[in-house]
Design an enzyme around this catalytic site. Structure first.
Site, PDB file in Angstrom:
ATOM      1  N   TYR A 259      -4.328   4.208   6.220  1.00  0.00           N
ATOM      2  CA  TYR A 259      -4.768   3.207   7.211  1.00  0.00           C
ATOM      3  C   TYR A 259      -6.109   3.618   7.823  1.00  0.00           C
ATOM      4  CZ  TYR A 259      -0.288   0.825   7.065  1.00  0.00           C
ATOM      5  OH  TYR A 259       0.812   0.112   6.649  1.00  0.00           O
TER       6      TYR A 259
ATOM      7  N   LYS B  76       0.849  -1.189   0.000  1.00  0.00           N
ATOM      8  CA  LYS B  76       0.000   0.000   0.000  1.00  0.00           C
ATOM      9  C   LYS B  76       0.882   1.234   0.000  1.00  0.00           C
ATOM     10  CE  LYS B  76       0.682   2.077   3.209  1.00  0.00           C
ATOM     11  NZ  LYS B  76       1.991   2.704   3.678  1.00  0.00           N
TER      12      LYS B  76
HETATM   13  P1  NAD Z   1      12.467   2.069   1.772  1.00  0.00           P
HETATM   14  O1  NAD Z   1      12.880   3.395   1.283  1.00  0.00           O
HETATM   15  O2  NAD Z   1      13.045   1.588   3.057  1.00  0.00           O
HETATM   16  O3  NAD Z   1      12.772   0.957   0.667  1.00  0.00           O
HETATM   17  C1  NAD Z   1      12.489   1.165  -0.686  1.00  0.00           C
HETATM   18  C2  NAD Z   1      13.359   0.251  -1.547  1.00  0.00           C
HETATM   19  O4  NAD Z   1      13.147   0.604  -2.910  1.00  0.00           O
HETATM   20  C3  NAD Z   1      14.858   0.441  -1.261  1.00  0.00           C
HETATM   21  O5  NAD Z   1      15.489  -0.807  -1.220  1.00  0.00           O
HETATM   22  C4  NAD Z   1      15.352   1.253  -2.454  1.00  0.00           C
HETATM   23  O6  NAD Z   1      16.690   0.987  -2.787  1.00  0.00           O
HETATM   24  C5  NAD Z   1      14.414   0.753  -3.556  1.00  0.00           C
HETATM   25  N1  NAD Z   1      14.287   1.708  -4.658  1.00  0.00           N
HETATM   26  C6  NAD Z   1      14.305   1.369  -5.961  1.00  0.00           C
HETATM   27  N2  NAD Z   1      14.185   2.449  -6.735  1.00  0.00           N
HETATM   28  C7  NAD Z   1      14.108   3.502  -5.912  1.00  0.00           C
HETATM   29  C8  NAD Z   1      13.981   4.909  -6.130  1.00  0.00           C
HETATM   30  N3  NAD Z   1      13.907   5.427  -7.371  1.00  0.00           N
HETATM   31  N4  NAD Z   1      13.958   5.708  -5.062  1.00  0.00           N
HETATM   32  C9  NAD Z   1      14.000   5.205  -3.814  1.00  0.00           C
HETATM   33  N5  NAD Z   1      14.105   3.882  -3.541  1.00  0.00           N
HETATM   34  C10 NAD Z   1      14.182   3.045  -4.589  1.00  0.00           C
HETATM   35  O7  NAD Z   1      10.872   2.084   1.825  1.00  0.00           O
HETATM   36  P2  NAD Z   1       9.931   1.081   2.627  1.00  0.00           P
HETATM   37  O8  NAD Z   1       9.599   1.678   3.936  1.00  0.00           O
HETATM   38  O9  NAD Z   1      10.466  -0.295   2.581  1.00  0.00           O
HETATM   39  O10 NAD Z   1       8.585   1.204   1.738  1.00  0.00           O
HETATM   40  C11 NAD Z   1       8.405   0.483   0.539  1.00  0.00           C
HETATM   41  C12 NAD Z   1       6.899   0.334   0.248  1.00  0.00           C
HETATM   42  O11 NAD Z   1       6.290  -0.356   1.331  1.00  0.00           O
HETATM   43  C13 NAD Z   1       6.128   1.637   0.115  1.00  0.00           C
HETATM   44  O12 NAD Z   1       5.144   1.506  -0.863  1.00  0.00           O
HETATM   45  C14 NAD Z   1       5.497   1.845   1.473  1.00  0.00           C
HETATM   46  O13 NAD Z   1       4.289   2.580   1.434  1.00  0.00           O
HETATM   47  C15 NAD Z   1       5.228   0.425   1.878  1.00  0.00           C
HETATM   48  N6  NAD Z   1       5.225   0.241   3.338  1.00  0.00           N
HETATM   49  C16 NAD Z   1       4.238  -0.475   3.892  1.00  0.00           C
HETATM   50  C17 NAD Z   1       4.231  -0.695   5.252  1.00  0.00           C
HETATM   51  C18 NAD Z   1       3.181  -1.562   5.869  1.00  0.00           C
HETATM   52  O14 NAD Z   1       3.059  -1.590   7.093  1.00  0.00           O
HETATM   53  N7  NAD Z   1       2.431  -2.314   5.079  1.00  0.00           N
HETATM   54  C19 NAD Z   1       5.228  -0.133   6.066  1.00  0.00           C
HETATM   55  C20 NAD Z   1       6.256   0.576   5.452  1.00  0.00           C
HETATM   56  C21 NAD Z   1       6.240   0.762   4.084  1.00  0.00           C
END
Ligand code: NAD
Length: 426
Positions: free
Chosen positions: A258, A173
């Site tokens: 959420y 999401k």
């Molecule tokens: P994050 O920034 O920690 O990780 C993102 C990943 O994408 C990294 O490994 C990064 O290297 C990669 N990536 C590839 N191309 C990129 C770009 N152009 N710019 C930035 N990063 C790039 O983020 P996250 O917290 O892991 O979030 C990822 C997804 O998960 C999002 O859609 C977020 O909304 C979702 N999320 C959901 C929950 C949940 O509880 N369900 C919690 C956190 C995040």
């Protein structure tokens, strides 16, 4: 030898060489799960379950051995795309707690990081991909589901490419950053004949599931108000979450969603109108592109009103309250990864009784991934399919429009139910 046969051989050789026990133990250790718990997940089949004699008196609660878990061969194979905070902190560790899932491939732009993680989780080196070789997942028969954990605006491209590769998609999401992209994702998965599920973990979380049941059973009478907040204080102004092109917005699509999704699935109604405001301070470098907080009122056909708030500049705060004519329920914290607490109140024979039910904590990510695996194995419609994510995006767009114009914005009712059958207790 074809790529496919090579990968099949590499996978089976890998597992016979090292054994799942060692790999699962590595994953479990990384997840903070004991080797014993990991070993319990390596049992070849349910018939081999170890039974322990009960040593306590019959007046005590019987001890439970978790499981049965499926053997590695029977589990659904997941490719994890994007090795960031969520993938490393929650999703991969939750694999060791799932019943039906196994990580079999990784997609990352950072090969050295992916190699380290692959070694921890027992994933063969031949199943590490980057964003250019991503489409070659099509030739990896071990992968049945692609789990997309990338920044929001990348979800559409990787869902569509994944569907074209013939794989089922579990997408984080918010589903995307525009309703147009959400629809393209749904269409691509339909055209490819693959399943699309949005990872709304709350809908698989035990307290939320219990609350849905109580509401449907009429325990609180007709619902009148839902009040929800989900805030956190962001730091680094350069992160993608604060860039409109990658995130689609600020706190609203990330954490506000959420509150919105909870109001929809708890009430089982769709809002017909929203009225909203956003705050975007001019003097804070974090919020040059996106809002720092968002407040909205959603009105539902039954007369129910949801009052929701989200923030990126306030200390972590997660709360939800449902108010019905005959009682109320609240979760504090709500929306958290762990430690969610449900309590509810009801008048019984003139006495206001407060209940705090003991609900066993289960990993929400494991429950959500197990649901996806079961949908694939049994050919079921996911409980949170693409249509569920599309509707949240449509309402989010209306929220931004209302904040911009200062007027209430109408929302057309979805043409069909946006959710599939309730998840089984698993
Ligand atoms: P994050 O920034 O920690 O990780 C993102 C990943 O994408 C990294 O490994 C990064 O290297 C990669 N990536 C590839 N191309 C990129 C770009 N152009 N710019 C930035 N990063 C790039 O983020 P996250 O917290 O892991 O979030 C990822 C997804 O998960 C999002 O859609 C977020 O909304 C979702 N999320 C959901 C929950 C949940 O509880 N369900 C919690 C956190 C995040």
């Amino acid at each position: 030898m074809t790529d496919e046969t090579l990968l099949q051989r590499e996978n089976s050789e890998y597992w016979s060489r090292r054994g799942f026990l060692r790999a699962a133990t590595g994953a479990a250790v990384a997840a903070g799960v004991s080797a014993v718990a990991a070993a319990q997940q390596t049992k070849p089949n349910a018939a081999d379950d170890v039974q322990l004699s009960q040593i306590h008196a019959a007046t005590e609660q019987p001890e439970k051995i978790p499981g049965p878990f499926e053997s590695r061969d029977q589990r659904t194979g997941f490719a994890i795309v994007g090795l960031g905070r969520l993938a490393l902190g929650q999703i991969l560790p939750a694999m060791a707690k799932s019943k039906y899932c196994k990580p079999v491939a990784l997609v990352s732009g950072d090969r050295a990081k992916a190699q380290k993680i692959a070694a921890q989780y027992g994933i063969p080196a031949g199943s590490i991909y980057d964003y250019t070789t991503y489409d070659q997942l099509a030739k990896n028969p071990a992968v049945q589901v692609i789990y997309i954990v990338l920044p929001n605006s990348m979800h559409a491209e990787y869902t569509i490419r994944g569907a074209k590769a013939g794989k089922h998609i579990l997408c984080e999401k918010p589903m995307a950053t525009t309703a147009h992209d959400c629809q393209r994702m749904i269409d691509a998965c339909n055209a490819a004949g693959v399943k699309l599920m949005i990872a709304y973990r709350s809908q698989y979380e035990a307290n939320d599931v219990a609350l849905v049941k109580m509401i449907r059973a009429g325990r609180f009478g007709k619902l009148r108000q839902i009040v929800a907040t989900n805030s956190q204080n962001q730091g680094d102004p350069s992160q993608w979450r604060l860039k409109k092109a990658l995130a689609g917005g600020g706190c609203m699509p990330d954490v506000g969603v959420y509150c919105l999704n909870a109001a929809r699935f708890l009430s089982n109604e769709e809002p017909y109108e929203v009225q909203a405001s956003v705050v975007q301070p001019k003097d804070d470098p974090r919020f040059t592109e996106v809002e720092s907080s968002c407040q909205f009122i959603a009105r539902f056909p039954s007369g129910l009103v949801a009052l929701c708030n989200s923030g990126y500049d306030a200390h972590k705060s997660q709360f939800l309250r449902v108010e019905g004519v005959e009682g109320w329920a609240e979760m504090h914290p709500a929306f958290a990864y762990t430690g969610i607490k449900l309590q509810y109140s009801k008048l019984v024979e003139g006495e206001e009784i407060l209940h705090a039910p003991a609900i066993e904590e289960k990993d929400q990510f494991a429950a959500e991934m197990d649901h996806m695996a079961l949908c694939v194995q049994q050919n079921l419609r996911p409980h949170t399919p693409g249509e569920e994510g599309l509707q949240d995006q449509i309402v989010t767009d209306a929220i931004y429009e209302s904040a911009k114009t200062g007027r209430a914005v109408k929302i057309p009712a979805p043409k069909a139910p946006t959710r599939g059958p309730e998840p089984s207790a698993g």
